[in-house]
Design an enzyme around this catalytic site. Sequence first.
Site, PDB file in Angstrom:
ATOM      1  N   LYS A 168       0.833  -1.194   0.000  1.00 34.44           N
ATOM      2  CA  LYS A 168       0.000   0.000   0.000  1.00 34.44           C
ATOM      3  C   LYS A 168       0.876   1.256   0.000  1.00 34.44           C
ATOM      4  O   LYS A 168       1.957   1.273   0.593  1.00 34.44           O
ATOM      5  CB  LYS A 168      -0.875  -0.075   1.250  1.00 34.44           C
ATOM      6  CG  LYS A 168      -1.840   1.037   1.526  1.00 34.44           C
ATOM      7  CD  LYS A 168      -2.591   0.691   2.811  1.00 34.44           C
ATOM      8  CE  LYS A 168      -3.535   1.776   3.252  1.00 34.44           C
ATOM      9  NZ  LYS A 168      -4.234   1.397   4.512  1.00 34.44           N
TER      10      LYS A 168
ATOM     11  N   SER B   8      -8.892   2.063   4.410  1.00 30.77           N
ATOM     12  CA  SER B   8      -7.973   2.757   3.533  1.00 30.77           C
ATOM     13  C   SER B   8      -7.133   1.811   2.669  1.00 30.77           C
ATOM     14  O   SER B   8      -6.385   2.251   1.807  1.00 30.77           O
ATOM     15  CB  SER B   8      -7.036   3.647   4.365  1.00 30.77           C
ATOM     16  OG  SER B   8      -6.254   2.882   5.254  1.00 30.77           O
TER      17      SER B   8
ATOM     18  N   SER C 101      -9.430  -0.453   8.428  1.00 25.31           N
ATOM     19  CA  SER C 101      -8.885  -0.286   7.084  1.00 25.31           C
ATOM     20  C   SER C 101      -8.391  -1.557   6.411  1.00 25.31           C
ATOM     21  O   SER C 101      -8.080  -1.541   5.226  1.00 25.31           O
ATOM     22  CB  SER C 101      -7.753   0.747   7.097  1.00 25.31           C
ATOM     23  OG  SER C 101      -8.260   2.029   7.331  1.00 25.31           O
TER      24      SER C 101
END
Length: 482
Positions: A75, A151, A175
Amino acid sequence: MHLSEYIRFDGMGLASLVQRKEVSPAELVRVAFQAIAAVNPSLNAVIATLEDEAQASLTRGLPAGPFTGVPFLIKDLGVHAAQIPSSQGTRTFKGLVFPHDSALMARYRRAGLVLVGRTNAPELGLNISTEPLAWGPSRNPWHLAFSPGGSSGGSAAAVSAGMVPMAYGNDGGGSIRVPAGLCGLFGLKPTRGRISSGPGAGELLNGFGTEHVLTRSVRDSAAMLDVSAGPEVGDPYGIPPPARPFLEEVGREPGRLRIGVCRAAPLGDPVSPECLQALDEAVRLCASLGHELVEVPPPFNGALLEQILLSLWSTALLGWASGLSAMSGLPLQEENFERTTWATLEHGRRVTGGEVQAALAMLNQFSRESGRFFVDHDLLLTPPYALPALPLGLLDANAPLTFPQWMRRLQSVCPFTTQANATGQPAMSVPLSWSAQGLPIGAHFVGRWGDEATLLRLAGQLERAQPWAHRRPPHHAAVSQA
């Protein structure tokens, strides 16, 4: 190896092929880039491929680990790799690189994983939808009009679409679990301190944040936890080591568990009928496996939690952004941030030291009150979110909102997951249901502190009883080759 073969295997399956010399790491990496090229244009899950980095890893030679040769994505926020850009989802830090691997990235490399790209993330992770101005929205492979969540939405979309078998995520309020639920994946948030945040941090988000992966199979998540778990020098938390490797827990029977079932949001926010129907389906499945299910009211104080979040999230994000600014020499300027991000930073500037100390005291109170529930219950089962899907644009982080207004908006959509971040308990989302529109809906379980083992045993049992890996979204690497 052909793409149609590649997408049939989880990470452990691909690693086994490499170990038996039925495929080379170079072949897996080649097919991974092919899969990304095939489906990413419609999803915007991967914001950068790393061909040179992958080739350099292959040229150096990969260590013999449990995932040697398996392609992997990280990520664009959180874990960092030496000299690989990490923008934290922002326009401000698009040129930011770190000079060294974080401790977790070093462990991933020792496991033999091959880094092939970076995935999309909302600005500073401050959204449960992934649609940053820096990189544009990621789309859900089950339906392009909807978000993969956040996220860790880019990672979730990439794994769900067959680009890689697993990808890194982090979880400060849901997330990992929210995008796992929305994309039909397994998502485990480990206990606070199980995975080191070193050397750059002792804890993430004042203890709310932790790191792990999103996977298609339970066993990949467990094996990756074996790779990742354990302290680094100077870590602030001591946590008992597991009784046995986490991977061994997946095949063990969990015994008869007492599971509290909570269907009401703690602040009375409405929960959609489809999410409640999915919860009922999870209850029936667990009951059919011999577990005791008992209805319970929300076992934590949602108003107290929101009050805590306003002080601790805003100051943690301000400290994080200020540290990145000092390291990079890139100033924090209002015009380079989304409105809710800037509102958060401004709110953090107004919070006093006394207010932070008061919030930490309230966090201790909250954790102890929540912990009492787990004296008489093995697990808590809730919906992972209040809506069966998140339309793109629903959670506009560039809206003119104050930080308290933005926080209230996020908590109304996602009222169940943050409790485990506050207490540090492990929690997971398991893909057991699908909505009328054909999107997955996860079942969310919270466990006792330090007890990932029970979660993984139950997850393995649920996976055997109601498999999900064969279900593929309409936008999948395999479909692109059909």
